[in-house]
Enzyme design. Structure first.
Site, mmCIF file in Angstrom:
data_model
loop_
_atom_site.group_PDB
_atom_site.id
_atom_site.type_symbol
_atom_site.label_atom_id
_atom_site.label_comp_id
_atom_site.label_asym_id
_atom_site.label_seq_id
_atom_site.Cartn_x
_atom_site.Cartn_y
_atom_site.Cartn_z
ATOM 1 C CG ASP A 165 -1.863 0.706 1.398
ATOM 2 O OD1 ASP A 165 -2.553 1.686 0.323
ATOM 3 O OD2 ASP A 165 -3.404 0.300 1.835
ATOM 4 C CD1 TRP A 198 -4.633 3.329 -2.834
ATOM 5 C CD2 TRP A 198 -3.965 5.149 -2.618
ATOM 6 N NE1 TRP A 198 -4.697 3.114 -2.222
ATOM 7 C CE2 TRP A 198 -3.841 4.524 -1.049
ATOM 8 C CE3 TRP A 198 -3.310 6.551 -2.786
ATOM 9 C CZ2 TRP A 198 -3.424 4.900 -0.249
ATOM 10 C CZ3 TRP A 198 -2.943 6.802 -1.350
ATOM 11 C CH2 TRP A 198 -2.867 5.716 -0.275
ATOM 12 C CG ASP A 217 -9.345 2.238 -0.569
ATOM 13 O OD1 ASP A 217 -9.350 2.115 -1.615
ATOM 14 O OD2 ASP A 217 -9.693 2.819 0.293
#
Length: 472
Positions: A165, A198, A217
């Site tokens: 992440d 992302w 997301d």
């Protein structure tokens, strides 16, 4: 004589030809895949976040692994069981700086959990972050400055997949992800590397990860699904075996959309060659959810070995036609008719839209599991609101008057034809001497002249193939 001509061609090719195309070229973009031989088709599995959030423990994950087998998910191709954030202790490291799990929730430890998952014939995935902490803000949980140590820890536990992440405060995005890539490779253990920052930020990601998030997301609503489709489609040219655009995990079965919407969601992820990472509670799926997630005919689109990401080829308002070539011979296409609108509507796919010549083509509906017949120029289906119809279209026509590959019209296929195709692709010529025009160079029969035709011409001259796909 044919063998002599091919030998001459081989000598010419070896002596004078350096290909202008790298091993993977898509829409003019050079694609360099992470060379770990993983993810040759998009990964399939399950992730804990969408259904459990941070509320995970050893027993839940074991139950999920069990259900992966008993539900038919494993048989359909799903293999990864992936932990997301909040598996670690608080603080997350011991006195030696090694990551440790929360032993109240994972009393047997990560190696034992991985062994259990492996015993089911499945693979084990884990979560990390390139920052100082993960997104759950657990002290010392991030891998910044610990990349090699953490990679070794993951490898010793038997990890097969890392979701990495981006909850980091520094701007060294590329360097941070490349450090963990290098650390994973150094362990010698095959670990699928999923970059989760992302958005798609550039071609370096293709050389860094096996997949990369292209979107924010996902959430369990139609607007989120369509937004992620649109954003993910922008980097379609970079997808291929070993490197995939990731529009985030699946929401199928999480309860806030209709089964029609979930079917469209799943259809489009398969059309986009996206990772199929389920995010529902597979221990107690409805029949409809199970049927969506385990539809092998639709999954086969996602898992097609050619690895081409499908793209939108036509639209009228909220009615769209998407196409994904299947295989490499140009004769078979997956087509999705997508209705974003509020009412049902007829949507037509024309063969010209999907680079098939007019002529007989068979159509199969992959959700209804039925053959629809043979059609000469296109096919029309009624598509429900927020729904999708997924078709497999197989061409069945070749012009018998064309000698494919003989682009100079000499009556034989030789190194000169090969050279002319090369010059055409480089823009040095705009047409071929042969009277049939550009069509003769379309040796894969997909209606266009690409690097694939060039590659097939080379294979023919070397004797690797003895006819072209267009010669049915």
């Amino acid at each position: 004589m044919k063998k002599i001509k091919r030998l001459i061609a081989l000598v010419i090719l070896t002596a004078v030809f350096i290909s202008p195309f790298p091993s993977s070229v898509q829409n003019g973009n050079q694609v360099l895949a992470l060379n770990n031989n993983l993810g040759l088709t998009p990964p399939m599995g399950w992730n804990s976040w969408n259904i459990f959030g941070g509320d995970i423990n050893e027993e839940k994950i074991k139950q999920i692994a069990d259900a992966m087998v008993t539900s038919g998910m494993k048989d359909a191709g799903y293999e990864y069981v992936n932990l997301d954030d909040n598996w670690m202790a608080n603080p997350a490291r011991d006195a030696n700086g090694k990551l440790i799990p929360d032993l109240k929730r994972f009393p047997s430890g990560m190696k034992a959990l991985a062994d259990y998952i492996h015993s089911k014939g499945l693979k084990f995935g884990i979560y990390g972050d390139r920052g100082v902490t993960t997104c759950c803000n657990i002290p010392q949980s991030g891998s910044q400055g610990y990349e090699e140590q953490d990679a070794e820890t993951f490898a010793s536990w038997g990890v097969d997949y890392l979701k990495y992440d981006n909850c980091a405060s520094d701007s060294n995005l590329q360097a941070g992800y490349e450090r963990m890539r290098d650390a994973l490779l150094k362990t010698g253990r095959p670990i699928f590397y999923s970059i989760c920052c992302w958005y798609f930020v550039g071609p370096w990601m293709v050389d860094c990860g096996n997949s990369w998030r292209t979107t924010g997301d996902i959430s369990d609503d139609w607007g989120s699904i369509t937004k992620n489709i649109d954003v993910n489609s922008k980097s379609a040219a970079y997808a291929g075996p070993g490197h995939w655009n990731d529009p985030d995990m699946l929401e199928v079965g999480n309860g806030k959309m209709t089964d029609t919407e979930y079917k469209a969601h799943f259809s489009m992820w398969c059309m986009m060659a996206a990772p199929l990472i389920a995010g529902n509670d597979i221990r107690n799926m409805t029949t409809a959810t199970k049927d969506i997630l385990t539809n092998k005919e639709v999954i086969a689109i996602d898992q097609d070995a050619a690895g081409v990401q499908g793209t939108k080829v036509s639209s009228s308002g909220e009615l769209e036609v998407w196409c994904k070539p299947l295989g490499t011979d140009g004769t078979t296409k997956a087509v999705t008719l997508l209705n974003r609108g509020g009412t049902s509507a007829d949507i037509t796919v024309n063969w010209s839209d999907i680079k098939l010549a007019d002529g007989p083509a068979t159509v199969r509906d992959l959700w209804e599991h039925k053959d629809c017949g043979t059609f000469n120029s296109g096919y029309t289906a009624n598509v429900p609101s927020h729904g999708a119809v997924v078709l497999k279209v197989q061409a069945g026509y070749t012009d018998p008057t064309i000698m494919y590959g003989d682009v100079d019209g000499s009556g034989v296929i030789d190194a000169l034809d090969y050279s002319l195709i090369k010059r055409y692709l480089l823009g040095q010529i705009s047409e071929f001497p042969a009277s049939n025009g550009k069509l003769v160079a379309d040796v894969d029969g997909d209606g266009q002249i690409t690097a694939l035709d060039f590659s097939l011409s080379k294979k023919y001259l070397l004797g690797i193939i003895n006819k072209f796909p267009a010669q049915k």
